[in-house]
Motif scaffolding. Structure first.
Motif, mmCIF file in Angstrom:
data_model
loop_
_atom_site.group_PDB
_atom_site.id
_atom_site.type_symbol
_atom_site.label_atom_id
_atom_site.label_comp_id
_atom_site.label_asym_id
_atom_site.label_seq_id
_atom_site.Cartn_x
_atom_site.Cartn_y
_atom_site.Cartn_z
ATOM 1 N N TRP A 106 0.785 -1.228 0.000
ATOM 2 C CA TRP A 106 0.000 0.000 0.000
ATOM 3 C C TRP A 106 0.819 1.280 0.000
ATOM 4 O O TRP A 106 0.374 2.297 -0.517
ATOM 5 C CB TRP A 106 -0.912 0.018 1.232
ATOM 6 C CG TRP A 106 -1.783 -1.186 1.354
ATOM 7 C CD1 TRP A 106 -2.581 -1.706 0.384
ATOM 8 C CD2 TRP A 106 -1.950 -2.022 2.499
ATOM 9 N NE1 TRP A 106 -3.234 -2.816 0.863
ATOM 10 C CE2 TRP A 106 -2.870 -3.035 2.164
ATOM 11 C CE3 TRP A 106 -1.419 -2.015 3.785
ATOM 12 C CZ2 TRP A 106 -3.264 -4.019 3.047
ATOM 13 C CZ3 TRP A 106 -1.821 -2.995 4.670
ATOM 14 C CH2 TRP A 106 -2.733 -3.984 4.304
ATOM 15 N N SER A 107 1.972 1.267 0.613
ATOM 16 C CA SER A 107 2.737 2.493 0.817
ATOM 17 C C SER A 107 3.619 2.845 -0.371
ATOM 18 O O SER A 107 4.284 1.967 -0.922
ATOM 19 C CB SER A 107 3.623 2.343 2.058
ATOM 20 O OG SER A 107 4.484 3.452 2.194
ATOM 21 N N PRO A 108 3.664 4.125 -0.738
ATOM 22 C CA PRO A 108 4.586 4.529 -1.790
ATOM 23 C C PRO A 108 6.033 4.646 -1.294
ATOM 24 O O PRO A 108 6.947 4.815 -2.096
ATOM 25 C CB PRO A 108 4.053 5.902 -2.222
ATOM 26 C CG PRO A 108 3.310 6.409 -1.056
ATOM 27 C CD PRO A 108 2.779 5.208 -0.318
ATOM 28 N N GLU A 109 6.258 4.521 0.003
ATOM 29 C CA GLU A 109 7.599 4.719 0.557
ATOM 30 C C GLU A 109 8.106 3.511 1.338
ATOM 31 O O GLU A 109 9.256 3.105 1.176
ATOM 32 C CB GLU A 109 7.575 5.948 1.470
ATOM 33 C CG GLU A 109 8.929 6.418 1.911
ATOM 34 C CD GLU A 109 8.835 7.785 2.554
ATOM 35 O OE1 GLU A 109 8.704 8.797 1.827
ATOM 36 O OE2 GLU A 109 8.881 7.842 3.801
ATOM 37 N N CYS A 110 7.275 2.929 2.175
ATOM 38 C CA CYS A 110 7.683 1.754 2.948
ATOM 39 C C CYS A 110 7.382 0.516 2.101
ATOM 40 O O CYS A 110 6.226 0.152 1.915
ATOM 41 C CB CYS A 110 6.952 1.688 4.282
ATOM 42 S SG CYS A 110 7.518 0.303 5.295
ATOM 43 N N VAL A 111 8.421 -0.107 1.589
ATOM 44 C CA VAL A 111 8.225 -1.188 0.613
ATOM 45 C C VAL A 111 8.062 -2.563 1.243
ATOM 46 O O VAL A 111 7.586 -3.487 0.600
ATOM 47 C CB VAL A 111 9.347 -1.200 -0.445
ATOM 48 C CG1 VAL A 111 9.325 0.096 -1.256
ATOM 49 C CG2 VAL A 111 10.713 -1.422 0.186
ATOM 50 N N ARG A 112 8.476 -2.693 2.528
ATOM 51 C CA ARG A 112 8.233 -3.970 3.224
ATOM 52 C C ARG A 112 8.495 -3.795 4.717
ATOM 53 O O ARG A 112 9.226 -2.906 5.135
ATOM 54 C CB ARG A 112 9.054 -5.103 2.644
ATOM 55 C CG ARG A 112 10.507 -5.093 2.978
ATOM 56 C CD ARG A 112 11.224 -6.347 2.425
ATOM 57 N NE ARG A 112 12.644 -6.125 2.391
ATOM 58 C CZ ARG A 112 13.312 -5.558 1.394
ATOM 59 N NH1 ARG A 112 12.667 -5.166 0.323
ATOM 60 N NH2 ARG A 112 14.602 -5.389 1.460
ATOM 61 N N ALA A 113 7.895 -4.701 5.462
ATOM 62 C CA ALA A 113 8.119 -4.749 6.907
ATOM 63 C C ALA A 113 7.943 -6.192 7.362
ATOM 64 O O ALA A 113 7.221 -6.968 6.731
ATOM 65 C CB ALA A 113 7.142 -3.835 7.645
ATOM 66 N N TYR A 129 13.015 6.055 -0.843
ATOM 67 C CA TYR A 129 12.583 7.423 -1.061
ATOM 68 C C TYR A 129 12.715 7.815 -2.532
ATOM 69 O O TYR A 129 13.485 7.221 -3.282
ATOM 70 C CB TYR A 129 13.397 8.367 -0.173
ATOM 71 C CG TYR A 129 13.287 7.987 1.288
ATOM 72 C CD1 TYR A 129 12.242 8.460 2.067
ATOM 73 C CD2 TYR A 129 14.208 7.129 1.876
ATOM 74 C CE1 TYR A 129 12.125 8.106 3.403
ATOM 75 C CE2 TYR A 129 14.097 6.760 3.210
ATOM 76 C CZ TYR A 129 13.057 7.248 3.964
ATOM 77 O OH TYR A 129 12.934 6.890 5.289
ATOM 78 N N ALA A 130 11.980 8.844 -2.919
ATOM 79 C CA ALA A 130 11.942 9.296 -4.309
ATOM 80 C C ALA A 130 13.318 9.702 -4.833
ATOM 81 O O ALA A 130 13.593 9.563 -6.018
ATOM 82 C CB ALA A 130 10.964 10.467 -4.453
ATOM 83 N N ASP A 131 14.204 10.168 -3.943
ATOM 84 C CA ASP A 131 15.536 10.602 -4.378
ATOM 85 C C ASP A 131 16.523 9.446 -4.530
ATOM 86 O O ASP A 131 17.694 9.644 -4.805
ATOM 87 C CB ASP A 131 16.096 11.647 -3.419
ATOM 88 C CG ASP A 131 16.344 11.107 -2.013
ATOM 89 O OD1 ASP A 131 16.118 9.899 -1.758
ATOM 90 O OD2 ASP A 131 16.778 11.899 -1.154
ATOM 91 N N GLY A 132 16.045 8.197 -4.319
ATOM 92 C CA GLY A 132 16.896 7.026 -4.470
ATOM 93 C C GLY A 132 17.491 6.509 -3.175
ATOM 94 O O GLY A 132 18.035 5.404 -3.131
ATOM 95 N N PHE A 133 17.396 7.281 -2.100
ATOM 96 C CA PHE A 133 17.906 6.844 -0.802
ATOM 97 C C PHE A 133 17.012 5.728 -0.272
ATOM 98 O O PHE A 133 15.791 5.733 -0.460
ATOM 99 C CB PHE A 133 17.931 8.020 0.186
ATOM 100 C CG PHE A 133 18.477 7.657 1.544
ATOM 101 C CD1 PHE A 133 19.827 7.458 1.727
ATOM 102 C CD2 PHE A 133 17.624 7.509 2.622
ATOM 103 C CE1 PHE A 133 20.338 7.116 2.984
ATOM 104 C CE2 PHE A 133 18.110 7.169 3.873
ATOM 105 C CZ PHE A 133 19.479 6.973 4.050
ATOM 106 N N ALA A 134 17.614 4.765 0.417
ATOM 107 C CA ALA A 134 16.867 3.670 1.031
ATOM 108 C C ALA A 134 17.397 3.444 2.436
ATOM 109 O O ALA A 134 18.588 3.672 2.706
ATOM 110 C CB ALA A 134 16.994 2.405 0.210
#
Length: 167
Positions: free
Chosen positions: A36-43, A65-70
């Motif tokens: 569901w989240s556009p930012e949190c890809v897994r938990a 994140y949109a800037d490529g940072f993870a």
């Protein structure tokens, strides 16, 4: 430098076409956030006391994140009162639950046959990328931009999580 980051926050409030119990079950299933989240890809849960989430349970989450940072973060559930509240803190590198990087909270209230969901984010006193970015860019309004981005992401997540049943 004054601390303009700690205590800064945002919130989203929506009425969804689900019962409080069903909405709480979806919200507290952290293993599905990547759907569901556009930012949190897994938990994933790392420490869990039982079948239903409880205060003290822990999970890790992967944010992209949109800037490529993870980043992968460790989280601790602070409140889990079905079907009313689900909340957690995101720890910084110190691991101190009482000085988290951020606090996330869902409050659910019956609204007829629907549920009113209030989702809040509050930046904590802990070290985070937002705090570092704000310190590195004092002339830019990094905080306002990030809070607006979080509000958009929180709205998108809640709508996707509840099947677009917003009322």
């Amino acid at each position: 430098m004054d601390d303009l980051v700690a205590g800064a926050g945002t919130e989203v409030e929506l009425t969804v076409g689900l019962s409080p119990a069903r909405a709480w079950d979806l919200i507290s299933d952290v293993t599905r956030i990547g759907e569901w989240s556009p930012e949190c890809v897994r938990a994933a849960w790392t420490e869990r006391a039982g079948g239903t989430p409880r205060a003290g349970d822990r999970f890790t989450a992967r944010n992209e994140y949109a800037d490529g940072f993870a980043a992968t973060v460790e989280c601790v559930v602070t409140e889990a009162e079905r079907p009313y509240v689900f909340a957690w803190v995101v720890l910084d590198d110190t691991g101190a639950v009482d000085r988290p990087g951020s606090v996330w909270r869902y409050e659910l209230r019956a609204a007829g046959e629907d549920t009113r969901v209030r989702h809040t984010f509050t930046h904590g006193p802990g070290l985070t990328g937002l705090r570092e970015s704000a310190a590195d860019n004092p002339d830019k309004d990094v905080l306002t931009g990030r809070l607006a981005q979080l509000r958009r992401n929180m709205t998108m997540t809640l709508r996707a999580m509840t099947g677009g049943t917003e009322r």
